[in-house]
Design a protein around this motif. Sequence first.
Motif, PDB file in Angstrom:
ATOM      1  N   HIS A   1       0.955  -1.087  -0.071  1.00 19.84           N
ATOM      2  CA  HIS A   1       0.014  -0.038  -0.038  1.00 19.84           C
ATOM      3  C   HIS A   1       0.671   1.281   0.008  1.00 19.84           C
ATOM      4  O   HIS A   1       0.535   2.349  -0.820  1.00 19.84           O
ATOM      5  N   GLU A   2       2.003   1.468   0.560  1.00 22.02           N
ATOM      6  CA  GLU A   2       2.814   2.466   0.752  1.00 22.02           C
ATOM      7  C   GLU A   2       3.081   2.702  -0.727  1.00 22.02           C
ATOM      8  O   GLU A   2       3.031   4.031  -1.121  1.00 22.02           O
ATOM      9  N   SER A   3       3.700   1.917  -1.418  1.00 28.89           N
ATOM     10  CA  SER A   3       4.338   2.158  -2.811  1.00 28.89           C
ATOM     11  C   SER A   3       3.121   2.433  -3.556  1.00 28.89           C
ATOM     12  O   SER A   3       3.176   3.471  -4.476  1.00 28.89           O
ATOM     13  N   CYS A   4       2.109   1.611  -3.716  1.00 25.62           N
ATOM     14  CA  CYS A   4       1.008   1.800  -4.443  1.00 25.62           C
ATOM     15  C   CYS A   4       0.315   3.302  -4.408  1.00 25.62           C
ATOM     16  O   CYS A   4      -0.061   3.969  -5.290  1.00 25.62           O
ATOM     17  N   GLN A   5       0.206   3.481  -3.179  1.00 20.75           N
ATOM     18  CA  GLN A   5      -0.594   4.666  -2.550  1.00 20.75           C
ATOM     19  C   GLN A   5       0.358   6.053  -3.099  1.00 20.75           C
ATOM     20  O   GLN A   5      -0.346   6.851  -3.837  1.00 20.75           O
ATOM     21  N   THR A   6       1.571   5.780  -3.041  1.00 24.21           N
ATOM     22  CA  THR A   6       2.452   7.135  -3.515  1.00 24.21           C
ATOM     23  C   THR A   6       2.384   6.932  -4.843  1.00 24.21           C
ATOM     24  O   THR A   6       2.100   8.213  -5.634  1.00 24.21           O
ATOM     25  N   LEU A   7       2.541   5.927  -5.694  1.00 23.47           N
ATOM     26  CA  LEU A   7       2.469   6.025  -7.092  1.00 23.47           C
ATOM     27  C   LEU A   7       1.198   6.371  -7.777  1.00 23.47           C
ATOM     28  O   LEU A   7       1.311   7.057  -8.917  1.00 23.47           O
ATOM     29  N   PHE A   8       0.448   6.145  -6.920  1.00 22.84           N
ATOM     30  CA  PHE A   8      -1.033   6.474  -7.548  1.00 22.84           C
ATOM     31  C   PHE A   8      -1.641   8.177  -7.097  1.00 22.84           C
ATOM     32  O   PHE A   8      -2.794   8.550  -7.338  1.00 22.84           O
ATOM     33  N   SER A   9      -0.647   8.713  -6.276  1.00 20.31           N
ATOM     34  CA  SER A   9      -0.979   9.927  -5.778  1.00 20.31           C
ATOM     35  C   SER A   9      -0.669  11.113  -6.770  1.00 20.31           C
ATOM     36  O   SER A   9      -0.149  10.801  -7.835  1.00 20.31           O
ATOM     37  N   GLU A  10      -0.682  12.124  -6.279  1.00 24.82           N
ATOM     38  CA  GLU A  10      -0.635  13.389  -7.118  1.00 24.82           C
ATOM     39  C   GLU A  10       0.935  13.608  -7.318  1.00 24.82           C
ATOM     40  O   GLU A  10       1.392  14.340  -8.176  1.00 24.82           O
ATOM     41  N   HIS A  11       1.829  12.834  -6.505  1.00 27.50           N
ATOM     42  CA  HIS A  11       3.413  12.762  -6.333  1.00 27.50           C
ATOM     43  C   HIS A  11       3.884  11.667  -7.319  1.00 27.50           C
ATOM     44  O   HIS A  11       4.869  11.874  -7.722  1.00 27.50           O
ATOM     45  N   GLY A  12       2.887  11.047  -7.737  1.00 25.64           N
ATOM     46  CA  GLY A  12       3.217   9.618  -8.512  1.00 25.64           C
ATOM     47  C   GLY A  12       3.454  10.280 -10.051  1.00 25.64           C
ATOM     48  O   GLY A  12       3.076  11.224 -10.498  1.00 25.64           O
ATOM     49  N   ASP A  13       4.110   9.056 -10.635  1.00 27.72           N
ATOM     50  CA  ASP A  13       4.328   9.339 -12.136  1.00 27.72           C
ATOM     51  C   ASP A  13       3.065   8.980 -12.868  1.00 27.72           C
ATOM     52  O   ASP A  13       2.435   7.886 -12.923  1.00 27.72           O
ATOM     53  N   PRO A  14       2.524  10.023 -13.502  1.00 33.74           N
ATOM     54  CA  PRO A  14       1.210   9.762 -14.431  1.00 33.74           C
ATOM     55  C   PRO A  14       1.452   8.872 -15.433  1.00 33.74           C
ATOM     56  O   PRO A  14       0.523   8.030 -15.773  1.00 33.74           O
ATOM     57  N   ASP A  15       2.618   8.495 -16.210  1.00 41.04           N
ATOM     58  CA  ASP A  15       2.771   7.715 -16.950  1.00 41.04           C
ATOM     59  C   ASP A  15       2.680   6.231 -16.429  1.00 41.04           C
ATOM     60  O   ASP A  15       2.114   5.288 -17.076  1.00 41.04           O
ATOM     61  N   PHE A  16       3.263   6.096 -15.097  1.00 42.24           N
ATOM     62  CA  PHE A  16       2.854   4.615 -14.523  1.00 42.24           C
ATOM     63  C   PHE A  16       1.311   4.652 -14.272  1.00 42.24           C
ATOM     64  O   PHE A  16       0.805   3.569 -14.604  1.00 42.24           O
ATOM     65  N   GLN A  17       0.585   5.516 -13.874  1.00 45.68           N
ATOM     66  CA  GLN A  17      -1.024   5.111 -13.836  1.00 45.68           C
ATOM     67  C   GLN A  17      -1.475   5.076 -15.217  1.00 45.68           C
ATOM     68  O   GLN A  17      -2.190   3.908 -15.298  1.00 45.68           O
ATOM     69  N   LYS A  18      -0.996   5.573 -16.107  1.00 45.12           N
ATOM     70  CA  LYS A  18      -1.601   5.268 -17.597  1.00 45.12           C
ATOM     71  C   LYS A  18      -1.144   3.763 -18.136  1.00 45.12           C
ATOM     72  O   LYS A  18      -2.048   2.992 -18.497  1.00 45.12           O
ATOM     73  N   LYS A  19       0.038   3.263 -17.623  1.00 42.26           N
ATOM     74  CA  LYS A  19       0.373   2.005 -17.952  1.00 42.26           C
ATOM     75  C   LYS A  19      -0.431   0.904 -17.136  1.00 42.26           C
ATOM     76  O   LYS A  19      -0.796  -0.140 -17.670  1.00 42.26           O
ATOM     77  N   VAL A  20      -0.937   1.203 -16.019  1.00 44.79           N
ATOM     78  CA  VAL A  20      -1.813   0.425 -15.020  1.00 44.79           C
ATOM     79  C   VAL A  20      -2.961   0.440 -15.724  1.00 44.79           C
ATOM     80  O   VAL A  20      -3.475  -0.700 -15.967  1.00 44.79           O
ATOM     81  N   ILE A  21      -3.556   1.492 -16.057  1.00 46.27           N
ATOM     82  CA  ILE A  21      -4.932   1.651 -16.815  1.00 46.27           C
ATOM     83  C   ILE A  21      -4.898   0.835 -18.087  1.00 46.27           C
ATOM     84  O   ILE A  21      -5.751  -0.012 -18.227  1.00 46.27           O
ATOM     85  N   MET A  22      -3.888   1.051 -18.973  1.00 47.95           N
ATOM     86  CA  MET A  22      -3.839   0.349 -20.211  1.00 47.95           C
ATOM     87  C   MET A  22      -3.573  -1.321 -19.958  1.00 47.95           C
ATOM     88  O   MET A  22      -4.237  -2.106 -20.858  1.00 47.95           O
ATOM     89  N   LEU A  23      -2.780  -1.587 -18.956  1.00 50.98           N
ATOM     90  CA  LEU A  23      -2.701  -3.038 -18.704  1.00 50.98           C
ATOM     91  C   LEU A  23      -4.026  -3.816 -18.296  1.00 50.98           C
ATOM     92  O   LEU A  23      -4.414  -4.632 -18.863  1.00 50.98           O
ATOM     93  N   ALA A  24      -4.941  -2.821 -17.427  1.00 53.83           N
ATOM     94  CA  ALA A  24      -5.967  -3.514 -17.040  1.00 53.83           C
ATOM     95  C   ALA A  24      -7.208  -3.565 -18.328  1.00 53.83           C
ATOM     96  O   ALA A  24      -7.878  -4.372 -18.500  1.00 53.83           O
TER      97      ALA A  24
END
Length: 189
Positions: A100-123
Amino acid sequence: MSSKLDRRKKYTRLVLKESFIKRMQEKPLSTITIKEVCELADINRSTFYSHYKDLYDLLTQIEDKIIEDLNETLTSYNYSEDEEAIRMTEKLMEYIAENHESCQTLFSEHGDPDFQKKVIMLAHTHLLNSLKEDQVAAPYNSEYLSLFIANGSIHVVQNWLKNGLKESPEEIAELIIKLATRGVSGLQS
């Protein structure tokens, strides 16, 4: 002797990762320095550079590991079987809760938007394949439905993380499956 080095290497990487995530919780990546990550980890800069080129390399390795783990879970279940879809979603939520710490951080406003897009595209890709196999929606609707479910699910997970994981992984998985199923049911009428 080799296993001792491997253990030390794993420990060093773990401490650097945790320190980096802590800093990302506080401020954007562009303002984080290697020096402050090393100070928090109590590791010198030369040790950092023996593991990573820079902070972006560290971030990429953290993100790639999460993507790899999510993809492994997504590919090990058959979505067309309701029971397997529920179990797969529960497994994903358990993984997110455990990390949760890593995921929460990576999905937060400080996270990398490209990572969030990758997760969405994977799903999206996995859902799209499932919808095409099930023939639940018309072909032109499958892509839109898949994007809708993937984006909605990611936002549910982001909110769950932001609110401190108050619900269990099973409860969140059940909620996501119910929301996705009702969306599919609406297309059949």
